[in-house]
Motif scaffolding. Structure first.
Motif, PDB file in Angstrom:
ATOM      1  N   GLY A 295     -14.843 -39.378   7.716  1.00  0.00           N
ATOM      2  CA  GLY A 295     -14.221 -39.139   6.416  1.00  0.00           C
ATOM      3  C   GLY A 295     -15.273 -38.587   5.477  1.00  0.00           C
ATOM      4  O   GLY A 295     -16.255 -37.976   5.911  1.00  0.00           O
ATOM      5  N   MET A 296     -15.102 -38.834   4.203  1.00  0.00           N
ATOM      6  CA  MET A 296     -16.049 -38.342   3.209  1.00  0.00           C
ATOM      7  C   MET A 296     -17.432 -38.941   3.460  1.00  0.00           C
ATOM      8  O   MET A 296     -17.574 -40.139   3.669  1.00  0.00           O
ATOM      9  N   VAL A 297     -18.437 -38.086   3.447  1.00  0.00           N
ATOM     10  CA  VAL A 297     -19.827 -38.521   3.579  1.00  0.00           C
ATOM     11  C   VAL A 297     -20.456 -38.395   2.199  1.00  0.00           C
ATOM     12  O   VAL A 297     -20.423 -37.322   1.593  1.00  0.00           O
ATOM     13  N   VAL A 298     -21.003 -39.508   1.708  1.00  0.00           N
ATOM     14  CA  VAL A 298     -21.589 -39.533   0.365  1.00  0.00           C
ATOM     15  C   VAL A 298     -23.036 -39.981   0.471  1.00  0.00           C
ATOM     16  O   VAL A 298     -23.353 -40.954   1.155  1.00  0.00           O
ATOM     17  N   GLU A 299     -23.893 -39.257  -0.219  1.00  0.00           N
ATOM     18  CA  GLU A 299     -25.278 -39.697  -0.392  1.00  0.00           C
ATOM     19  C   GLU A 299     -25.539 -39.646  -1.887  1.00  0.00           C
ATOM     20  O   GLU A 299     -25.352 -38.609  -2.523  1.00  0.00           O
ATOM     21  N   ARG A 300     -25.922 -40.778  -2.437  1.00  0.00           N
ATOM     22  CA  ARG A 300     -26.099 -40.837  -3.886  1.00  0.00           C
ATOM     23  C   ARG A 300     -27.524 -41.222  -4.247  1.00  0.00           C
ATOM     24  O   ARG A 300     -28.285 -41.710  -3.410  1.00  0.00           O
ATOM     25  N   ASP A 301     -27.841 -40.974  -5.500  1.00  0.00           N
ATOM     26  CA  ASP A 301     -29.142 -41.348  -6.063  1.00  0.00           C
ATOM     27  C   ASP A 301     -30.315 -40.708  -5.328  1.00  0.00           C
ATOM     28  O   ASP A 301     -31.341 -41.344  -5.094  1.00  0.00           O
ATOM     29  N   ILE A 302     -30.176 -39.439  -4.972  1.00  0.00           N
ATOM     30  CA  ILE A 302     -31.275 -38.688  -4.349  1.00  0.00           C
ATOM     31  C   ILE A 302     -32.186 -38.215  -5.486  1.00  0.00           C
ATOM     32  O   ILE A 302     -31.782 -37.390  -6.309  1.00  0.00           O
TER      33      ILE A 302
ATOM     34  N   GLY B 169     -14.163 -26.102  -2.169  1.00  0.00           N
ATOM     35  CA  GLY B 169     -13.156 -26.419  -1.160  1.00  0.00           C
ATOM     36  C   GLY B 169     -12.173 -27.478  -1.608  1.00  0.00           C
ATOM     37  O   GLY B 169     -11.625 -27.416  -2.714  1.00  0.00           O
ATOM     38  N   ALA B 170     -11.946 -28.468  -0.747  1.00  0.00           N
ATOM     39  CA  ALA B 170     -10.941 -29.507  -0.985  1.00  0.00           C
ATOM     40  C   ALA B 170     -11.163 -30.261  -2.295  1.00  0.00           C
ATOM     41  O   ALA B 170     -10.201 -30.729  -2.911  1.00  0.00           O
ATOM     42  N   PHE B 171     -12.392 -30.373  -2.736  1.00  0.00           N
ATOM     43  CA  PHE B 171     -12.669 -31.079  -3.995  1.00  0.00           C
ATOM     44  C   PHE B 171     -12.140 -30.309  -5.206  1.00  0.00           C
ATOM     45  O   PHE B 171     -11.897 -30.895  -6.255  1.00  0.00           O
ATOM     46  N   GLU B 172     -11.960 -29.009  -5.060  1.00  0.00           N
ATOM     47  CA  GLU B 172     -11.401 -28.210  -6.154  1.00  0.00           C
ATOM     48  C   GLU B 172      -9.898 -28.415  -6.276  1.00  0.00           C
ATOM     49  O   GLU B 172      -9.348 -28.287  -7.366  1.00  0.00           O
ATOM     50  N   GLN B 173      -9.234 -28.730  -5.147  1.00  0.00           N
ATOM     51  CA  GLN B 173      -7.776 -28.843  -5.150  1.00  0.00           C
ATOM     52  C   GLN B 173      -7.249 -30.271  -5.272  1.00  0.00           C
ATOM     53  O   GLN B 173      -6.105 -30.463  -5.652  1.00  0.00           O
ATOM     54  N   ASP B 174      -8.067 -31.264  -4.930  1.00  0.00           N
ATOM     55  CA  ASP B 174      -7.553 -32.627  -4.829  1.00  0.00           C
ATOM     56  C   ASP B 174      -8.277 -33.569  -5.803  1.00  0.00           C
ATOM     57  O   ASP B 174      -9.367 -34.067  -5.491  1.00  0.00           O
ATOM     58  N   PRO B 175      -7.681 -33.835  -6.959  1.00  0.00           N
ATOM     59  CA  PRO B 175      -8.311 -34.731  -7.931  1.00  0.00           C
ATOM     60  C   PRO B 175      -8.556 -36.137  -7.381  1.00  0.00           C
ATOM     61  O   PRO B 175      -9.480 -36.816  -7.821  1.00  0.00           O
ATOM     62  N   ALA B 176      -7.751 -36.579  -6.415  1.00  0.00           N
ATOM     63  CA  ALA B 176      -7.945 -37.915  -5.840  1.00  0.00           C
ATOM     64  C   ALA B 176      -9.288 -37.986  -5.104  1.00  0.00           C
ATOM     65  O   ALA B 176      -9.953 -39.027  -5.131  1.00  0.00           O
ATOM     66  N   LEU B 177      -9.690 -36.909  -4.454  1.00  0.00           N
ATOM     67  CA  LEU B 177     -11.004 -36.869  -3.783  1.00  0.00           C
ATOM     68  C   LEU B 177     -12.130 -36.980  -4.806  1.00  0.00           C
ATOM     69  O   LEU B 177     -13.118 -37.684  -4.582  1.00  0.00           O
ATOM     70  N   VAL B 178     -11.969 -36.288  -5.913  1.00  0.00           N
ATOM     71  CA  VAL B 178     -12.977 -36.341  -6.970  1.00  0.00           C
ATOM     72  C   VAL B 178     -13.068 -37.760  -7.529  1.00  0.00           C
ATOM     73  O   VAL B 178     -14.164 -38.300  -7.720  1.00  0.00           O
ATOM     74  N   ASP B 179     -11.922 -38.401  -7.760  1.00  0.00           N
ATOM     75  CA  ASP B 179     -11.911 -39.781  -8.251  1.00  0.00           C
ATOM     76  C   ASP B 179     -12.597 -40.721  -7.261  1.00  0.00           C
ATOM     77  O   ASP B 179     -13.363 -41.599  -7.660  1.00  0.00           O
ATOM     78  N   GLU B 180     -12.302 -40.539  -5.972  1.00  0.00           N
ATOM     79  CA  GLU B 180     -12.943 -41.379  -4.952  1.00  0.00           C
ATOM     80  C   GLU B 180     -14.456 -41.174  -4.963  1.00  0.00           C
ATOM     81  O   GLU B 180     -15.217 -42.137  -4.868  1.00  0.00           O
ATOM     82  N   PHE B 181     -14.906 -39.936  -5.088  1.00  0.00           N
ATOM     83  CA  PHE B 181     -16.340 -39.643  -5.169  1.00  0.00           C
ATOM     84  C   PHE B 181     -16.968 -40.377  -6.354  1.00  0.00           C
ATOM     85  O   PHE B 181     -17.982 -41.059  -6.208  1.00  0.00           O
ATOM     86  N   PHE B 182     -16.333 -40.273  -7.521  1.00  0.00           N
ATOM     87  CA  PHE B 182     -16.882 -40.943  -8.714  1.00  0.00           C
ATOM     88  C   PHE B 182     -16.961 -42.453  -8.525  1.00  0.00           C
ATOM     89  O   PHE B 182     -17.911 -43.091  -8.938  1.00  0.00           O
ATOM     90  N   ARG B 183     -15.939 -43.034  -7.886  1.00  0.00           N
ATOM     91  CA  ARG B 183     -15.992 -44.485  -7.611  1.00  0.00           C
ATOM     92  C   ARG B 183     -17.153 -44.814  -6.672  1.00  0.00           C
ATOM     93  O   ARG B 183     -17.858 -45.797  -6.870  1.00  0.00           O
ATOM     94  N   MET B 184     -17.348 -43.979  -5.661  1.00  0.00           N
ATOM     95  CA  MET B 184     -18.392 -44.259  -4.667  1.00  0.00           C
ATOM     96  C   MET B 184     -19.805 -44.124  -5.257  1.00  0.00           C
ATOM     97  O   MET B 184     -20.719 -44.789  -4.793  1.00  0.00           O
ATOM     98  N   VAL B 185     -19.969 -43.244  -6.247  1.00  0.00           N
ATOM     99  CA  VAL B 185     -21.292 -43.105  -6.852  1.00  0.00           C
ATOM    100  C   VAL B 185     -21.439 -43.973  -8.100  1.00  0.00           C
ATOM    101  O   VAL B 185     -22.438 -43.886  -8.800  1.00  0.00           O
ATOM    102  N   GLY B 186     -20.415 -44.796  -8.375  1.00  0.00           N
ATOM    103  CA  GLY B 186     -20.500 -45.753  -9.477  1.00  0.00           C
ATOM    104  C   GLY B 186     -20.275 -45.144 -10.849  1.00  0.00           C
ATOM    105  O   GLY B 186     -20.782 -45.655 -11.837  1.00  0.00           O
ATOM    106  N   GLN B 187     -19.492 -44.068 -10.912  1.00  0.00           N
ATOM    107  CA  GLN B 187     -19.231 -43.424 -12.199  1.00  0.00           C
ATOM    108  C   GLN B 187     -17.900 -43.823 -12.800  1.00  0.00           C
ATOM    109  O   GLN B 187     -17.598 -43.417 -13.902  1.00  0.00           O
ATOM    110  N   ARG B 188     -17.069 -44.558 -12.074  1.00  0.00           N
ATOM    111  CA  ARG B 188     -15.776 -45.009 -12.625  1.00  0.00           C
ATOM    112  C   ARG B 188     -15.492 -46.420 -12.187  1.00  0.00           C
ATOM    113  O   ARG B 188     -15.889 -46.913 -11.222  1.00  0.00           O
TER     114      ARG B 188
END
Length: 186
Positions: free
Chosen positions: A63-70, A167-186
């Protein structure tokens, strides 16, 4: 590729231009130190992100691969002063993933150049899209710019935040929201 002698000459001229004596004991080795420093902190000019992103591994169920705080450090191309901060990256693999250290190395390749934060964010996102064939990429960078903190407006601690979606992040706001949750922004 770096012309060490030209950097040393330029450093001597700069020292003279600001009223210093390049022959003063504390400054004798400064031109050589500055030349070595620029070769190190601008070393990304000699690198290609493809080198780091060419080795991938099968991961058909990823699924989504996230690396934060680089952490990253770069030089503003307008004033040659540092800006530094953290990068947060996510991508949606197309059946293959890169080694996790390769994401940080990709940030490093582009950060170690004269930069604008906006361009840096886009270069990282575009490299991941191109070399990983990702379905989507999002890159968020937060940085403090010394050209704003120690000169000019003199507002230390101010953070500049950039966000690039592909890509998909431009079309799907839910993906963007999930990203923000995973990096601790929401």
């Amino acid at each position: 590729m770096f012309d060490q002698e030209k950097i040393q000459q330029a450093t001597r001229l700069l020292l003279e231009a600001i009223g210093e004596d390049p022959q003063r004991e504390g400054l004798l080795d400064t031109p050589a130190r500055v030349a070595r420093m620029y070769e190190e902190i601008c070393g990304g000019m000699q690198q290609d992100a493809a080198e780091h992103l060419s080795t991938t591994f099968e991961a058909s169920e990823a699924g989504m691969v996230v690396e934060r705080d680089i952490p990253f450090y770069s030089l503003c191309e307008h004033h040659l002063l540092p800006f530094f901060g953290r990068a947060h990256i996510a991508y949606l693999p197309s059946g293959r993933v890169a080694g996790l250290s390769k994401l940080a190395r990709t940030v490093e390749v582009f950060a170690r150049r004269l930069q604008l934060q906006e361009r840096l964010s886009a270069q990282v996102a575009d490299a991941l899209m191109e070399h990983l064939g990702a379905k989507g990429v999002i890159v968020m960078m937060e940085a403090e710019h010394m050209c704003m903190s120690m000169r000019g407006v003199c507002k230390p601690g101010t953070q500049t935040v950039t966000l690039v979606k592909r890509g998909a992040f431009e079309q799907d706001p839910a993906l963007v929201d999930e990203f923000f949750r995973m990096v601790g922004q929401r």
